[in-house]
Design a protein around this motif. Structure first.
Motif, PDB file in Angstrom:
ATOM      1  N   SER A 307     -49.674  57.139  22.487  1.00 61.80           N
ATOM      2  CA  SER A 307     -48.222  57.288  22.439  1.00 61.80           C
ATOM      3  C   SER A 307     -47.536  56.388  21.418  1.00 61.80           C
ATOM      4  O   SER A 307     -46.517  56.762  20.863  1.00 61.80           O
ATOM      5  CB  SER A 307     -47.646  56.972  23.825  1.00 61.80           C
ATOM      6  N   GLY A 308     -48.091  55.178  21.173  1.00 56.31           N
ATOM      7  CA  GLY A 308     -47.289  54.255  20.358  1.00 56.31           C
ATOM      8  C   GLY A 308     -48.111  53.501  19.334  1.00 56.31           C
ATOM      9  O   GLY A 308     -48.444  54.037  18.266  1.00 56.31           O
ATOM     10  N   GLN A 309     -48.481  52.247  19.678  1.00 59.31           N
ATOM     11  CA  GLN A 309     -49.235  51.394  18.743  1.00 59.31           C
ATOM     12  C   GLN A 309     -50.485  52.116  18.230  1.00 59.31           C
ATOM     13  O   GLN A 309     -50.784  52.121  17.037  1.00 59.31           O
ATOM     14  CB  GLN A 309     -49.698  50.119  19.459  1.00 59.31           C
ATOM     15  N   THR A 310     -51.230  52.728  19.128  1.00 56.81           N
ATOM     16  CA  THR A 310     -52.505  53.348  18.736  1.00 56.81           C
ATOM     17  C   THR A 310     -52.273  54.568  17.865  1.00 56.81           C
ATOM     18  O   THR A 310     -53.030  54.848  16.936  1.00 56.81           O
ATOM     19  CB  THR A 310     -53.320  53.724  19.990  1.00 56.81           C
ATOM     20  N   ASN A 334     -48.776  43.453  22.242  1.00 59.97           N
ATOM     21  CA  ASN A 334     -47.521  43.938  22.793  1.00 59.97           C
ATOM     22  C   ASN A 334     -47.266  43.312  24.145  1.00 59.97           C
ATOM     23  O   ASN A 334     -48.189  42.843  24.809  1.00 59.97           O
ATOM     24  CB  ASN A 334     -47.470  45.465  22.872  1.00 59.97           C
ATOM     25  N   LEU A 336     -44.755  44.096  27.732  1.00 58.72           N
ATOM     26  CA  LEU A 336     -43.882  45.042  28.426  1.00 58.72           C
ATOM     27  C   LEU A 336     -43.785  44.618  29.871  1.00 58.72           C
ATOM     28  O   LEU A 336     -44.587  43.799  30.333  1.00 58.72           O
ATOM     29  CB  LEU A 336     -44.376  46.472  28.281  1.00 58.72           C
ATOM     30  N   ASP A 340     -46.928  49.547  34.804  1.00 64.77           N
ATOM     31  CA  ASP A 340     -48.175  49.728  34.043  1.00 64.77           C
ATOM     32  C   ASP A 340     -48.597  48.384  33.469  1.00 64.77           C
ATOM     33  O   ASP A 340     -49.754  47.955  33.621  1.00 64.77           O
ATOM     34  CB  ASP A 340     -47.918  50.751  32.924  1.00 64.77           C
ATOM     35  N   LEU A 344     -51.866  46.168  34.234  1.00 68.25           N
ATOM     36  CA  LEU A 344     -52.744  45.773  33.128  1.00 68.25           C
ATOM     37  C   LEU A 344     -52.848  44.260  32.966  1.00 68.25           C
ATOM     38  O   LEU A 344     -53.648  43.775  32.177  1.00 68.25           O
ATOM     39  CB  LEU A 344     -52.248  46.391  31.820  1.00 68.25           C
ATOM     40  N   LYS A 353     -58.061  49.322  29.043  1.00 71.35           N
ATOM     41  CA  LYS A 353     -57.095  49.658  27.984  1.00 71.35           C
ATOM     42  C   LYS A 353     -57.543  49.077  26.645  1.00 71.35           C
ATOM     43  O   LYS A 353     -57.408  49.698  25.600  1.00 71.35           O
ATOM     44  CB  LYS A 353     -55.723  49.092  28.363  1.00 71.35           C
ATOM     45  N   LYS A 357     -57.941  51.204  23.136  1.00 70.30           N
ATOM     46  CA  LYS A 357     -57.069  50.816  22.012  1.00 70.30           C
ATOM     47  C   LYS A 357     -57.870  50.273  20.840  1.00 70.30           C
ATOM     48  O   LYS A 357     -57.352  50.149  19.744  1.00 70.30           O
ATOM     49  CB  LYS A 357     -56.019  49.788  22.476  1.00 70.30           C
ATOM     50  N   ILE A 384     -52.234  42.404  25.332  1.00 70.46           N
ATOM     51  CA  ILE A 384     -51.141  42.994  26.118  1.00 70.46           C
ATOM     52  C   ILE A 384     -50.673  41.929  27.103  1.00 70.46           C
ATOM     53  O   ILE A 384     -51.497  41.363  27.837  1.00 70.46           O
ATOM     54  CB  ILE A 384     -51.598  44.253  26.883  1.00 70.46           C
ATOM     55  N   LYS A 394     -41.235  48.453  25.696  1.00 73.97           N
ATOM     56  CA  LYS A 394     -42.408  47.738  25.154  1.00 73.97           C
ATOM     57  C   LYS A 394     -42.076  47.175  23.782  1.00 73.97           C
ATOM     58  O   LYS A 394     -41.508  47.868  22.953  1.00 73.97           O
ATOM     59  CB  LYS A 394     -43.579  48.713  25.045  1.00 73.97           C
ATOM     60  N   ASP A 420     -41.615  52.901  26.655  1.00 75.19           N
ATOM     61  CA  ASP A 420     -42.971  53.446  26.583  1.00 75.19           C
ATOM     62  C   ASP A 420     -43.081  54.823  27.230  1.00 75.19           C
ATOM     63  O   ASP A 420     -43.767  55.713  26.746  1.00 75.19           O
ATOM     64  CB  ASP A 420     -43.935  52.492  27.307  1.00 75.19           C
ATOM     65  N   LYS A 465     -55.902  58.569  23.092  1.00 78.43           N
ATOM     66  CA  LYS A 465     -56.423  57.410  22.348  1.00 78.43           C
ATOM     67  C   LYS A 465     -57.926  57.488  22.173  1.00 78.43           C
ATOM     68  O   LYS A 465     -58.484  57.105  21.150  1.00 78.43           O
ATOM     69  CB  LYS A 465     -56.125  56.120  23.122  1.00 78.43           C
TER      70      LYS A 465
HETATM   71  O1  LIP Z   1     -50.157  54.035  23.289  1.00 78.02           O
HETATM   72  P1  LIP Z   1     -50.163  52.602  22.841  1.00 78.02           P
HETATM   73  O2  LIP Z   1     -48.796  52.089  22.497  1.00 78.02           O
HETATM   74  O3  LIP Z   1     -51.197  52.315  21.813  1.00 78.02           O
HETATM   75  O4  LIP Z   1     -50.681  51.737  24.114  1.00 78.02           O
HETATM   76  C1  LIP Z   1     -49.787  51.362  25.128  1.00 78.02           C
HETATM   77  C2  LIP Z   1     -50.046  49.913  25.335  1.00 78.02           C
HETATM   78  O5  LIP Z   1     -49.677  49.258  24.158  1.00 78.02           O
HETATM   79  C3  LIP Z   1     -49.220  49.430  26.511  1.00 78.02           C
HETATM   80  O6  LIP Z   1     -49.425  48.048  26.685  1.00 78.02           O
HETATM   81  C4  LIP Z   1     -49.666  50.166  27.754  1.00 78.02           C
HETATM   82  O7  LIP Z   1     -48.884  49.730  28.825  1.00 78.02           O
HETATM   83  C5  LIP Z   1     -49.449  51.648  27.610  1.00 78.02           C
HETATM   84  O8  LIP Z   1     -50.082  52.277  28.722  1.00 78.02           O
HETATM   85  C6  LIP Z   1     -50.059  52.210  26.336  1.00 78.02           C
HETATM   86  O9  LIP Z   1     -51.439  52.375  26.507  1.00 78.02           O
END
Ligand code: LIP
Ligand code: NAD
Length: 538
Positions: A307-310, A334, A336, A340, A344, A353, A357, A384, A394, A420, A465
């Motif tokens: 969804s984001g960083q990846t 990151n 947040l 979630d 984590l 995760k 990632k 994270i 996030k 997020d 991912k």
């Molecule tokens: O999609 P993305 O931004 O790479 O990864 C996100 C992580 O950066 C974030 O910490 C986690 O809470 C989300 O579930 C998601 O996986």
């Protein structure tokens, strides 16, 4: 809402009936062989008969983790768009949309017009897809909160929109779910009061009963079960337990402690002929689950929404490596503050995760042995942190350092702040709609038999991912290759060639003349081939 024009492909290689679209597609590849220092490339071509079932039917989606940030936000988004709601914010009146969804808000290049200009159409217009408004939603959660309470808890949806959705969402209550404290963080225990009791096998039977109940009550033709519950620790895959359908069935009945809640949901979904999609990083889809899916002709997909960083990483690293620049250090941090992030913050859940990632750069690095020696990889760190105050917003910081000409260095730093869940929810919609569409494709093997795609739906890789693939198949993470795979699969079902981006009608003088004289469009179509489908009219 303006009516979108109907797309019809006019070609001797396509046949439309009320039930199916039949296409003859010229599948082309290049076979490369090496003999010492010599490399030989040989073009190969195969005519593929592709059949698309046009009958979408009534589709239900059951979310595991329905009461979470993603689950409640997905539900809010479906309802807001279905009712075409608008709401007030400090920045003025806002209207509903599906931005971030490739099926609803992105376009596919279809071809060129008479002037040679590119023509793009919405992806959802290419082949019959479920309309988001028609989705019937249900699901499970270990938390007893109804969907209105869950939406408030999530703190994602604007207040005024929440008020417009509350009444309808208050009537939605997650079914009791399977809770195993050994698989998610201990800090989730206070939510876990809406539970299916009993042995793992009894829980499996209850989930199957829930699916039957949802199907019968809503007279559904198809159900897709999607996991958007908390990230579990990886299960320790054991031979004789997780490796085959028979062994995992036995382990389930024996209440084996290494059978996770997510694997129980997956087995129940598959045994109820439901597509199962894993939106989290854990290794739910072990060998025995995939074998069960293959035996039943049911589709599975995973892991972990991209969804984001990846997602950005799978673009930036592809750009750098394909530009001949050598990423040597990648640091993704990151923090947040949503639930979630809370889950984590526990080491075992973070490890799940961290794995998904981190592996996303492997295919791009391995594709360039000019830059990287075999086995050489960039330094790659994922961090994270859980910071409650920021909630679902996030904060991501990434640093990419690459070696460039004459061993200079180039460092790119990216800062990204986002809700997020607003990035993940459109992916949930696309996973559901594209999984349904891909399940309706079939490929002609003999005169009267068709086979469907492999049960592991790897064409969904763009949304994930750590894309699961058929055993032995390569994993592709580069985002635009993954996107081209979807676009060109849809085109193939319409007997259209892949987009090759050559644009020679703007580069070769005689083609340019033909374009401007109109001759280019009068060139005789491919020699009329007999449709290879036994069922289509000859
Ligand atoms: O999609 P993305 O931004 O790479 O990864 C996100 C992580 O950066 C974030 O910490 C986690 O809470 C989300 O579930 C998601 O996986
Ligand atoms: N951008 C994103 O939001 C994003 C991106 C990639 C992956 N993910 C993954 O999606 C999942 C959900 O994210 P979220 O932000 O909605 O998290 P969340 O914690 O808000 O929601 C998870 C929900 O699952 C419930 N739950 C936990 N265990 C369960 C079980 N065994 N059965 C049924 N319900 C259970 C929890 O009560 C909670 O309501 C997480 O695994 C996350 O890592 C999220």
């Amino acid at each position: 809402m303006e009516k979108t024009p109907t797309l019809v492909v006019s070609s001797p290689n396509i046949k439309y009936t009320d039930e199916y679209i039949y296409s003859d597609y010229e599948y082309e590849e290049t076979l490369v062989t090496r003999n010492g220092e010599e490399i030989t490339a040989r073009p190969i071509r195969k005519t593929l008969g592709i059949r698309t079932d046009r009958r979408v039917g009534k589709v239900g989606v059951m979310l595991v983790g329905w009461g979470g940030n993603n689950g409640s936000t997905f539900t809010a988004a479906v309802l807001a768009n279905r009712h075409q709601l608008s709401w007030n914010t400090k920045n003025g009146k806002m209207d509903s949309n599906w931005w971030g969804s490739i099926t609803q808000a992105s376009t596919v290049r279809l071809g060129i017009d008479e002037k040679g200009c590119d023509v793009h159409v919405p992806m959802c217009q290419l082949l019959p897809m479920v309309h988001p408004d028609d989705l019937v939603i249900d699901g499970w959660d270990i938390s007893p909160m109804n969907l209105a309470e869950s939406m408030v808890r999530a703190k994602v949806i604007d207040y005024d929109l929440q008020q417009k959705l509350k009444k309808e969402m208050a009537s939605m209550k997650p079914r009791p779910a399977i809770y195993d404290p050994d698989f998610i963080a201990a800090n989730q225990a206070d939510r876990a009061t809406n539970l299916i009791r009993g042995t793992k096998y009894e829980q499996y039977l209850q989930v199957r009963a829930d699916i039957k109940d949802f199907r019968d009550k809503n007279k559904l033709d198809k159900i897709i079960v999607l996991w958007t519950a908390n990230t579990e620790r990886f299960c320790e895959v054991r031979e004789g337990v997780h490796d085959t359908s028979e062994n995992i069935e036995r382990a389930l009945r024996d209440n084996n402690s290494e059978i996770s809640p997510s694997t129980i949901f997956a087995l129940a979904a598959i045994d109820e002929n439901c597509i199962y999609i894993n939106g989290s990083p854990q290794n739910t889809l072990v060998g025995g689950v995939v074998e069960r899916a293959e035996m039943r002709g049911v589709f599975v997909a995973g892991d972990d929404f991209k969804s984001g960083q990846t997602k950005l990483k799978s673009v930036l690293v592809d750009f750098l490596v394909s530009a001949g620049l050598k990423p040597v250090s990648i640091v993704s941090y990151n923090h947040l503050g949503n639930n979630d992030g809370k889950n984590l913050s526990a080491p075992k859940q973070f490890r799940s995760k961290e794995i998904t990632k981190s592996n996303v750069v492997d295919d791009m690095v391995e594709s360039n042995q000019v830059l990287y020696k075999p086995g050489e990889k960039p330094d790659h760190v994922v961090v994270i942190k859980y910071v409650p105050y920021v909630g679902d917003s996030k904060r991501a910081m990434d640093e990419y350092t690459s070696e460039i000409l004459l061993h200079g260095t180039n460092t790119i730093v990216v800062h990204n702040t986002c809700e997020d869940s607003l990035l993940a929810v459109p992916l949930i919609l696309d996973l559901v709609l594209l999984a349904d569409l891909f399940s309706r494709l079939a490929f002609r093997e003999t005169d009267n038999s068709y086979v469907r795609l492999h049960c592991v739906l790897s064409p969904l890789a763009y949304l994930l991912k750590a894309p699961l693939v058929a055993s032995g198949a390569p994993v592709v993470n580069a985002l635009f290759k993954q996107r081209a795979n979807i676009d060109n699969l849809l085109r193939a079902a319409l007997a259209l060639p892949p987009n090759n981006n050559l644009g020679l009608e703007h580069k070769v003088p005689f083609l340019m003349k033909e374009l401007h004289s109109g001759a280019l469009f009068n060139s005789p179509p491919n020699k009329k081939q007999k449709l290879t489908h036994a069922n289509g009219d000859q």
